[in-house]
Design an enzyme around this catalytic site. Sequence first.
Site, PDB file in Angstrom:
ATOM      1  CG  ASP A   1     -10.288  -0.496   4.654  1.00  0.00           C
ATOM      2  OD1 ASP A   1      -9.891  -0.791   3.681  1.00  0.00           O
ATOM      3  OD2 ASP A   1      -9.901  -0.483   5.819  1.00  0.00           O
TER       4      ASP A   1
ATOM      5  CD  GLN B   1      -3.717  -4.570   6.193  1.00  0.00           C
ATOM      6  OE1 GLN B   1      -3.862  -3.300   5.620  1.00  0.00           O
ATOM      7  NE2 GLN B   1      -3.970  -5.509   5.531  1.00  0.00           N
TER       8      GLN B   1
ATOM      9  CE  LYS C   1      -3.805  -2.602   2.156  1.00  0.00           C
ATOM     10  NZ  LYS C   1      -4.969  -2.697   3.064  1.00  0.00           N
TER      11      LYS C   1
HETATM   12  N1  L34 Z   1      -8.499  -2.528   6.846  1.00  0.00           N
HETATM   13  N2  L34 Z   1      -7.490  -4.802   6.203  1.00  0.00           N
HETATM   14  C1  L34 Z   1      -8.152  -3.603   5.995  1.00  0.00           C
HETATM   15  N3  L34 Z   1      -8.203  -3.174   4.582  1.00  0.00           N
HETATM   16  C2  L34 Z   1      -8.051  -4.346   3.696  1.00  0.00           C
HETATM   17  O1  L34 Z   1      -7.975  -3.946   2.366  1.00  0.00           O
HETATM   18  C3  L34 Z   1      -7.527  -5.438   3.914  1.00  0.00           C
HETATM   19  N4  L34 Z   1      -6.898  -6.412   2.795  1.00  0.00           N
HETATM   20  C4  L34 Z   1      -7.304  -7.628   3.487  1.00  0.00           C
HETATM   21  C5  L34 Z   1      -6.494  -8.055   4.570  1.00  0.00           C
HETATM   22  N5  L34 Z   1      -6.816  -6.994   5.531  1.00  0.00           N
HETATM   23  C6  L34 Z   1      -7.182  -5.688   5.421  1.00  0.00           C
HETATM   24  C7  L34 Z   1      -5.953  -6.096   2.256  1.00  0.00           C
HETATM   25  O2  L34 Z   1      -5.325  -5.246   2.021  1.00  0.00           O
HETATM   26  C8  L34 Z   1      -6.278  -8.322   2.454  1.00  0.00           C
HETATM   27  N6  L34 Z   1      -5.829  -7.230   1.738  1.00  0.00           N
HETATM   28  C9  L34 Z   1      -4.661  -7.613   0.681  1.00  0.00           C
HETATM   29  C10 L34 Z   1      -4.150  -6.477   0.110  1.00  0.00           C
HETATM   30  C11 L34 Z   1      -3.027  -6.846  -0.803  1.00  0.00           C
HETATM   31  C12 L34 Z   1      -2.503  -8.076  -1.283  1.00  0.00           C
HETATM   32  C13 L34 Z   1      -3.322  -9.169  -0.416  1.00  0.00           C
HETATM   33  C14 L34 Z   1      -4.231  -8.960   0.538  1.00  0.00           C
HETATM   34  C15 L34 Z   1      -1.507  -8.215  -2.254  1.00  0.00           C
HETATM   35  O3  L34 Z   1      -0.728  -7.424  -2.551  1.00  0.00           O
HETATM   36  N7  L34 Z   1      -1.307  -9.419  -2.850  1.00  0.00           N
HETATM   37  C16 L34 Z   1      -0.231  -9.789  -3.663  1.00  0.00           C
HETATM   38  C17 L34 Z   1       0.638 -10.720  -3.188  1.00  0.00           C
HETATM   39  C18 L34 Z   1       1.410 -10.409  -1.648  1.00  0.00           C
HETATM   40  C19 L34 Z   1       2.331 -11.554  -1.156  1.00  0.00           C
HETATM   41  O4  L34 Z   1       3.279 -11.931  -1.751  1.00  0.00           O
HETATM   42  O5  L34 Z   1       1.895 -11.857  -0.070  1.00  0.00           O
HETATM   43  C20 L34 Z   1      -1.009 -10.298  -4.622  1.00  0.00           C
HETATM   44  O6  L34 Z   1      -0.363 -10.483  -6.029  1.00  0.00           O
HETATM   45  O7  L34 Z   1      -1.901 -10.906  -4.515  1.00  0.00           O
END
Ligand code: L34
Length: 285
Positions: A120, A97, A53
Site C-alpha cells: 500500500d 484493508q 483484489k
Molecule cells: N489498506 N485500504 C487499504 N488499501 C487500499 O488500497 C484501500 N482502498 C480504499 C479503501 N481502503 C483501502 C481500496 O482498495 C479504496 N479502495 C478501493 C479499491 C477498489 C475499488 C474501490 C475502492 C473498486 O473496485 N471499485 C469499483 C467498483 C466497486 C463496487 O462496485 O463497489 C470501481 O469500478 O470503481
Amino acid sequence: MANLIDGKQVSAAVKEQVRLETEKLVQESGKRPGLAVVIVGNNPASRVYVNNKKKACETVGFQSFEYTLPEDTTQEELLELVQTLNSDSNVNGILVQLPVPPQIDDKAIINAISAEKDVDAFHPENVGRIMIGDYAFLPCTPAGVMELIDSTGVEISGKKCVVIGRSNIVGKPMAMLLLHRSGTVTICHSRTQDLASVTREADILVAAVGKANFVTADMVKDGAVVIDVGMNRLENGKLCGDVDFAQVEPKASWITPVPGGVGPMTIAMLMKNTLTAFKQQNQLA
Ligand code: L34
C-alpha cells in the site's frame, strides 16, 4: 463533450503486463508472487474491494491469502497476524484493508507491516521515500491516477494541478506525485476559502473529498482533465463519485467515470507493487 478515461481498459493493460512478467519470473525462479489481504469485520464495501483484489490476483497469476477476522478482533490479535505474515516467505505483500474497527489503531498496524511488504506504501518509511523521490512502491490510488492521466496523452509538466482533499492515503501523496512530474500543485481542503476560484484554475483536477457530487460545473475550467477518486454509496445503493458527472462532463476535455475509473486502477497498481515486492525479496529485480 469530454473524452471518457476508461479505467477498466487501462487497468486491464497494466494487469496484462504484470501477468506476462509474472509468468516469466515463475518459470525462471520456480516461485510465485503472493499477496495477503486482511479484512477485519464485515463492512460490505470493503468486502467488494477485497473480492476484487482476490480476482485480480487470479488474473495475473499470484497466490492470494485472505484473512477475514471478526469485528471484535483486538489490536494484539491483528498485530500477531501481521508478524506471522511478515515472516512468511510465501507472502510478498501484506495489505490490511482500511478502515479497521475503532478498537484497533490503524497507525500501529501500518507501522508493524514490514516496509518491504507494504504494498500500500502507507508505512512511514515508504511515505518518506516518496517525499524524496526514492521509492519502490507508490500508493496504489495516486499511482493509478497518474496512469489514467498519462493514458490521455495530456502533459503534466508545467500544468496547474489542483487536488481536493488532504488525506494521507490519497490527497497528500497525489500532490507529491504530480509535483514529481513538474505540475504546479495546489492542495485544497475543507478550510480553503473560495474553493471554486481555486479549482477553476486547474488544468488537471483531482477530486478526493468523499462527498457525492461535490464538484459542480462552476468549479471546473473549460477543457480540464477531471479525475474522480470518490467512492460514495448513495442511499439507494448506487455508487457515486465526488464529481457531478452529468454537469461537469460537458466542460471537461477528459473525465473518469465512477465506477470504472480510479477503483480498478487502485487494484491494478496493487498487483504491480506486489510484483515489485516479489522481485526485491527474491533478488529478481
Ligand atoms: N489498506 N485500504 C487499504 N488499501 C487500499 O488500497 C484501500 N482502498 C480504499 C479503501 N481502503 C483501502 C481500496 O482498495 C479504496 N479502495 C478501493 C479499491 C477498489 C475499488 C474501490 C475502492 C473498486 O473496485 N471499485 C469499483 C467498483 C466497486 C463496487 O462496485 O463497489 C470501481 O469500478 O470503481
